[in-house]
Write an enzyme that holds these catalytic residues in place. Structure first.
Site, mmCIF file in Angstrom:
data_model
loop_
_atom_site.group_PDB
_atom_site.id
_atom_site.type_symbol
_atom_site.label_atom_id
_atom_site.label_comp_id
_atom_site.label_asym_id
_atom_site.label_seq_id
_atom_site.Cartn_x
_atom_site.Cartn_y
_atom_site.Cartn_z
ATOM 1 N N HIS A 111 -2.702 6.618 3.692
ATOM 2 C CA HIS A 111 -3.004 5.198 3.864
ATOM 3 C C HIS A 111 -4.293 5.014 4.664
ATOM 4 C CE1 HIS A 111 -2.418 1.208 5.948
ATOM 5 N NE2 HIS A 111 -2.175 0.856 4.698
ATOM 6 N N SER A 155 0.830 -1.205 0.000
ATOM 7 C CA SER A 155 0.000 0.000 0.000
ATOM 8 C C SER A 155 0.864 1.254 0.000
ATOM 9 C CB SER A 155 -0.926 -0.006 1.222
ATOM 10 O OG SER A 155 -1.825 -1.086 1.188
ATOM 11 N N ARG A 188 1.115 7.899 5.917
ATOM 12 C CA ARG A 188 0.219 7.169 6.820
ATOM 13 C C ARG A 188 -1.174 7.815 6.841
ATOM 14 N NH1 ARG A 188 0.533 2.850 9.534
ATOM 15 N NH2 ARG A 188 2.742 2.676 9.019
#
Length: 223
Positions: free
Chosen positions: A56, A27, A53
């Site tokens: 994500h 990812s 992050r």
């Protein structure tokens, strides 16, 4: 990386599966590819893991433009965590999303006062939000902290007031509340508070974003 193809008999859709850690790695590789080489060349290296992050967590690449970092915000946040400074959140959801194992590895407490009875009572008596009263309690108990706000602009507004009076001095403010009323204004206010901050400018954010930023600081990983 080893992938296994799985077929859903009911729909005919094929899925690729592998170990969770490898799914996360894949990812992040996709995120970096979509951010593009030119952006990766110019993005400060300490900020990139935080941004990745957040993307994500949200699948929202607009944070590439809207996520603001004050000078040395990441390094100051990580230094604070390394010294065991507590993280205070405005919601139980944000507190729940912070990795407790990673926090414990740093000796960091994660606290949220929104459900405390004394906070509820003070909010009823004063007519202000529990999020604002929670800031008052944090100022009494943990004036030296990281304060992560993912939901309540009133928490950011109260933080600004308490910072100005010197009652609280956060090592870092994560200011990412989501919404429509006073959200943009509260975020812009905290930018002028004179403390290190990571702020999602505009309307977007959320408790999950606040937790993601805290986790990125706790993990201290390169991406």
């Amino acid at each position: 990386m080893e992938w296994t193809e799985t077929l859903c008999r009911e729909t005919g859709i094929r899925f690729l599966t592998t170990r969770p850690s490898e799914i996360e790695a894949a990812s992040f590789a996709i995120i970096k590819e979509e951010l593009g080489e030119e952006f990766l060349k110019t993005c400060p290296k300490d900020q990139l893991p935080v941004l990745c992050r957040v993307i994500h967590t949200t699948a929202d690449f607009s944070y590439k433009e809207s996520l603001y970092f004050s000078e040395d915000a990441v390094s100051k946040g990580r230094e604070a965590l390394a010294s065991g400074i507590p993280i205070i959140t405005d919601t139980t959801m944000a507190a729940s999303g912070i990795n407790k194992t990673a926090a414990a590895d740093h000796g960091v407490q994660v606290r949220c006062f929104i459900g405390d009875e004394d906070v509820k009572e003070a909010a009823r008596e004063s007519g202000i939000t529990r999020s604002a009263v929670s800031v008052d309690k944090a100022a009494r108990l943990y004036p030296d902290c990281i304060y992560a706000v993912g939901n309540a602009p009133t928490a950011l507004m109260r933080l600004y007031e308490k910072i100005r009076t010197g009652e609280i001095r956060p090592r870092l403010v994560v200011g990412v509340p989501v919404g429509f009323v006073n959200v943009v204004e509260a975020k812009e206010l905290i930018l002028s508070a004179g403390v290190p901050c990571i702020v999602a400018r505009g309307r977007k954010g959320g408790s999950n974003v606040a937790a993601a930023i805290c986790n990125a600081l706790l993990y201290d990983r390169k991406v």
